[in-house]
Motif scaffolding. Structure first.
Motif, PDB file in Angstrom:
ATOM      1  N   ARG A 163     -14.101 100.784 -38.354  1.00 32.63           N
ATOM      2  CA  ARG A 163     -14.835 100.216 -37.550  1.00 32.63           C
ATOM      3  C   ARG A 163     -14.396 100.255 -35.920  1.00 32.63           C
ATOM      4  NH1 ARG A 163     -17.732  95.512 -40.142  1.00 32.63           N
ATOM      5  NH2 ARG A 163     -15.814  96.351 -42.762  1.00 32.63           N
ATOM      6  N   LEU A 164     -13.325 100.033 -35.479  1.00 33.58           N
ATOM      7  CA  LEU A 164     -12.722 100.006 -34.244  1.00 33.58           C
ATOM      8  C   LEU A 164     -13.266 101.386 -33.506  1.00 33.58           C
ATOM      9  CD1 LEU A 164     -10.000  97.605 -34.162  1.00 33.58           C
ATOM     10  CD2 LEU A 164     -12.011  96.864 -32.378  1.00 33.58           C
ATOM     11  N   VAL A 165     -12.275 102.231 -34.511  1.00 37.07           N
ATOM     12  CA  VAL A 165     -12.578 103.425 -33.914  1.00 37.07           C
ATOM     13  C   VAL A 165     -13.999 104.063 -33.618  1.00 37.07           C
ATOM     14  CG1 VAL A 165     -11.488 105.925 -34.294  1.00 37.07           C
ATOM     15  CG2 VAL A 165      -9.869 103.853 -34.185  1.00 37.07           C
ATOM     16  N   ALA A 166     -14.557 103.710 -34.233  1.00 42.96           N
ATOM     17  CA  ALA A 166     -16.339 103.916 -34.300  1.00 42.96           C
ATOM     18  C   ALA A 166     -17.467 103.638 -33.308  1.00 42.96           C
ATOM     19  CB  ALA A 166     -16.589 103.905 -35.492  1.00 42.96           C
ATOM     20  N   PHE A 167     -16.914 101.923 -32.749  1.00 38.02           N
ATOM     21  CA  PHE A 167     -17.270 101.167 -31.718  1.00 38.02           C
ATOM     22  C   PHE A 167     -15.864 101.904 -30.005  1.00 38.02           C
ATOM     23  CE2 PHE A 167     -16.237  98.359 -28.152  1.00 38.02           C
ATOM     24  CZ  PHE A 167     -17.206  97.490 -28.038  1.00 38.02           C
ATOM     25  N   MET A 199      -9.078  85.851 -35.412  1.00 32.86           N
ATOM     26  CA  MET A 199     -10.360  86.038 -34.759  1.00 32.86           C
ATOM     27  C   MET A 199     -11.692  86.570 -35.164  1.00 32.86           C
ATOM     28  SD  MET A 199     -10.440  87.052 -30.478  1.00 32.86           S
ATOM     29  CE  MET A 199      -9.254  86.037 -30.006  1.00 32.86           C
ATOM     30  N   PRO A 200     -12.283  86.848 -35.300  1.00 28.84           N
ATOM     31  CA  PRO A 200     -13.732  87.358 -35.613  1.00 28.84           C
ATOM     32  C   PRO A 200     -13.502  88.573 -35.150  1.00 28.84           C
ATOM     33  CG  PRO A 200     -13.853  84.817 -35.397  1.00 28.84           C
ATOM     34  CD  PRO A 200     -12.917  84.927 -34.344  1.00 28.84           C
ATOM     35  N   PRO A 201     -14.110  89.439 -35.755  1.00 27.65           N
ATOM     36  CA  PRO A 201     -14.550  90.688 -35.344  1.00 27.65           C
ATOM     37  C   PRO A 201     -14.946  90.715 -33.745  1.00 27.65           C
ATOM     38  CG  PRO A 201     -14.044  91.059 -37.594  1.00 27.65           C
ATOM     39  CD  PRO A 201     -14.134  89.999 -37.304  1.00 27.65           C
ATOM     40  N   ARG A 202     -16.115  90.320 -33.801  1.00 22.92           N
ATOM     41  CA  ARG A 202     -16.423  90.327 -32.416  1.00 22.92           C
ATOM     42  C   ARG A 202     -16.040  89.553 -31.063  1.00 22.92           C
ATOM     43  NH1 ARG A 202     -23.047  89.820 -35.454  1.00 22.92           N
ATOM     44  NH2 ARG A 202     -22.483  91.928 -36.805  1.00 22.92           N
ATOM     45  N   THR A 203     -15.890  88.763 -31.234  1.00 21.19           N
ATOM     46  CA  THR A 203     -14.920  87.799 -30.829  1.00 21.19           C
ATOM     47  C   THR A 203     -13.879  88.751 -30.273  1.00 21.19           C
ATOM     48  OG1 THR A 203     -15.383  86.344 -32.521  1.00 21.19           O
ATOM     49  CG2 THR A 203     -14.217  85.467 -30.332  1.00 21.19           C
ATOM     50  N   ALA A 204     -12.916  89.749 -31.812  1.00 24.58           N
ATOM     51  CA  ALA A 204     -11.709  90.557 -30.434  1.00 24.58           C
ATOM     52  C   ALA A 204     -12.195  91.121 -29.251  1.00 24.58           C
ATOM     53  CB  ALA A 204     -10.901  90.712 -31.607  1.00 24.58           C
ATOM     54  N   CYS A 205     -13.549  92.043 -30.559  1.00 20.90           N
ATOM     55  CA  CYS A 205     -13.656  93.169 -29.080  1.00 20.90           C
ATOM     56  C   CYS A 205     -14.156  92.721 -28.020  1.00 20.90           C
ATOM     57  CB  CYS A 205     -15.136  93.490 -29.684  1.00 20.90           C
ATOM     58  SG  CYS A 205     -14.926  95.259 -30.377  1.00 20.90           S
ATOM     59  N   HIS A 206     -15.032  91.945 -28.221  1.00 21.30           N
ATOM     60  CA  HIS A 206     -15.213  90.628 -26.729  1.00 21.30           C
ATOM     61  C   HIS A 206     -14.204  90.712 -25.848  1.00 21.30           C
ATOM     62  CE1 HIS A 206     -17.667  89.141 -23.537  1.00 21.30           C
ATOM     63  NE2 HIS A 206     -16.908  88.280 -23.967  1.00 21.30           N
ATOM     64  N   VAL A 207     -12.749  89.827 -26.468  1.00 16.77           N
ATOM     65  CA  VAL A 207     -11.834  89.729 -25.963  1.00 16.77           C
ATOM     66  C   VAL A 207     -10.935  91.225 -24.910  1.00 16.77           C
ATOM     67  CG1 VAL A 207     -12.208  87.060 -25.456  1.00 16.77           C
ATOM     68  CG2 VAL A 207     -10.417  88.413 -26.620  1.00 16.77           C
ATOM     69  N   GLY A 208     -11.273  92.138 -25.942  1.00 11.18           N
ATOM     70  CA  GLY A 208      -9.635  92.542 -26.409  1.00 11.18           C
ATOM     71  C   GLY A 208      -9.960  94.150 -25.438  1.00 11.18           C
ATOM     72  N   VAL A 209     -11.200  94.444 -26.066  1.00 14.59           N
ATOM     73  CA  VAL A 209     -12.264  95.225 -24.861  1.00 14.59           C
ATOM     74  C   VAL A 209     -12.900  95.539 -23.849  1.00 14.59           C
ATOM     75  CG1 VAL A 209     -12.876  97.867 -26.227  1.00 14.59           C
ATOM     76  CG2 VAL A 209     -11.595  96.650 -27.245  1.00 14.59           C
ATOM     77  N   ASP A 225     -23.549  94.227 -27.820  1.00  8.19           N
ATOM     78  CA  ASP A 225     -24.381  94.646 -28.548  1.00  8.19           C
ATOM     79  C   ASP A 225     -23.911  96.083 -29.367  1.00  8.19           C
ATOM     80  OD1 ASP A 225     -26.767  93.170 -27.669  1.00  8.19           O
ATOM     81  OD2 ASP A 225     -27.447  94.301 -26.573  1.00  8.19           O
ATOM     82  N   THR A 226     -23.251  96.849 -29.037  1.00 10.03           N
ATOM     83  CA  THR A 226     -22.823  98.117 -29.690  1.00 10.03           C
ATOM     84  C   THR A 226     -21.970  97.005 -30.441  1.00 10.03           C
ATOM     85  OG1 THR A 226     -23.361  99.081 -27.878  1.00 10.03           O
ATOM     86  CG2 THR A 226     -21.551 100.296 -29.666  1.00 10.03           C
ATOM     87  N   ALA A 227     -21.219  96.609 -30.393  1.00  7.14           N
ATOM     88  CA  ALA A 227     -19.614  95.928 -31.123  1.00  7.14           C
ATOM     89  C   ALA A 227     -20.475  95.425 -31.983  1.00  7.14           C
ATOM     90  CB  ALA A 227     -18.897  95.161 -30.746  1.00  7.14           C
ATOM     91  N   ASN A 228     -21.783  94.689 -31.644  1.00  3.51           N
ATOM     92  CA  ASN A 228     -22.423  93.729 -33.509  1.00  3.51           C
ATOM     93  C   ASN A 228     -22.773  94.282 -34.369  1.00  3.51           C
ATOM     94  OD1 ASN A 228     -21.835  91.704 -31.334  1.00  3.51           O
ATOM     95  ND2 ASN A 228     -23.402  91.120 -30.654  1.00  3.51           N
ATOM     96  N   LEU A 229     -23.184  95.851 -33.711  1.00  4.30           N
ATOM     97  CA  LEU A 229     -23.854  96.834 -34.663  1.00  4.30           C
ATOM     98  C   LEU A 229     -22.615  96.990 -35.844  1.00  4.30           C
ATOM     99  CD1 LEU A 229     -26.449  99.139 -32.995  1.00  4.30           C
ATOM    100  CD2 LEU A 229     -27.177  96.507 -34.533  1.00  4.30           C
ATOM    101  N   ILE A 230     -21.694  96.879 -34.877  1.00  5.77           N
ATOM    102  CA  ILE A 230     -20.426  98.153 -36.156  1.00  5.77           C
ATOM    103  C   ILE A 230     -19.557  97.583 -36.657  1.00  5.77           C
ATOM    104  CG2 ILE A 230     -18.962  99.997 -35.565  1.00  5.77           C
ATOM    105  CD1 ILE A 230     -20.432 101.115 -33.463  1.00  5.77           C
ATOM    106  N   LEU A 231     -19.298  96.395 -35.944  1.00  5.53           N
ATOM    107  CA  LEU A 231     -18.270  95.001 -36.450  1.00  5.53           C
ATOM    108  C   LEU A 231     -18.832  94.098 -37.457  1.00  5.53           C
ATOM    109  CD1 LEU A 231     -16.386  95.355 -33.673  1.00  5.53           C
ATOM    110  CD2 LEU A 231     -15.696  96.364 -35.600  1.00  5.53           C
TER     111      LEU A 231
END
Ligand SMILES: Nc1ncnc2c1ncn2[C@@H]1O[C@H](COP(=O)(O)OP(=O)(O)O)[C@@H](O)[C@H]1O
Ligand SMILES: [Mg+2]
Length: 231
Positions: A163-167, A199-209, A225-231
């Motif tokens: 899912r991270l890779v799809a994002f 850490m919740p995936p959406r938060t991790a994506c926010h602060v990490g990516v 928004d894109t991350a929230n659709l996938i994660l």
């Protein structure tokens, strides 16, 4: 000569090759103050005496190591001059402070890397330098392989890594944002590590990516928004 965007695995590749070949590796991260003297060596004052201290390039030649010059285009012009006699049939450097010519042993190898997409104005590797190397272009790995890498690096399971890779795939296609860099394998591994600590995936994506990529509010919220659709 390894070319590729930041965080695609250039340094990791060189480390892996050195380990596989069982050769010592000397790595120098070049920056705009890196001079030939930094690489070759200098005289230091040690309690009343002056002693010569080899720089990393000189040390690597004496050891027959693999010398890896990361972000070579950042270095000062005089570094490139030193490399020219080393990277052609002569395989030599001249240490003027010691009046010594050093010839590299057969095991010595020189690897340079840079990011060709990076905006650096007038800084570019000269044809006379480039043509002394064989070249490899790196890109982010294909999705299935990248997911395995992210899972392995971070400890998260393969389904979440996919899912991270799809994002990342979505972010990499969003050229219109004019981001100067994109979601690299390095950033995905960062986000994965944060998830692995709970850490919740959406938060991790926010602060990490997302935050490391951009300061622009609109782009940040579009990416989230894109991350929230996938994660
Ligand atoms: N192709 C890859 N294989 C394994 N790990 C990778 C790869 N690409 C990135 N990584 C991960 O991202 C981090 C940064 O990669 P690195 O090799 O330093 O990138 P580069 O030198 O291209 O900027 C590595 O420490 C590793 O965790
Ligand atoms: Mg690197």
């Amino acid at each position: 000569m390894i070319k590729g965007p930041t965080g695609c695995g250039k340094t990791r590749f060189v480390e892996a090759m050195a380990a596989k070949a069982e050769r010592p590796l000397v790595t120098v991260a070049c920056h705009d103050d890196t001079t030939a003297t930094d690489l070759l060596g200098r005289h230091l004052v040690e309690g009343g005496d002056t002693v010569w201290q080899d720089g990393p390039l000189t040390r690597a030649i004496r050891q027959g190591a693999i010398l890896y010059l990361d972000e070579i285009v950042e270095a000062r012009e005089d570094v490139v001059v030193v490399l020219h006699s080393l990277a052609d049939h002569r395989r030599q450097i001249y240490l003027d402070r010691l009046n010594e010519t050093l010839t590299a042993p057969a095991e010595f190898m020189l690897v340079i890397s840079f990011n060709p997409g990076y905006q650096r104005g007038f800084k570019e590797l000269k044809p006379s330098t480039r043509q002394r190397f064989v070249g490899l272009s790196f890109q982010y790995p294909e999705p299935a392989v990248e997911a395995e890498i992210v899972a392995q690096e971070s400890g998260i399971d393969l389904a979440m890594a996919k899912r991270l890779v799809a994002f990342a795939g979505k972010v990499r296609n969003l050229q219109e944002f004019g981001l100067s860099a994109t979601a690299s394998t390095r950033l995905l591994a960062h986000a994965g590590r944060l998830m692995h600590t709970g850490m919740p995936p959406r938060t991790a994506c926010h602060v990490g990516v997302i935050e490391p990529l951009t300061d622009d509010d609109d782009i940040r919220s579009a990416l989230q928004d894109t991350a929230n659709l996938i994660l």
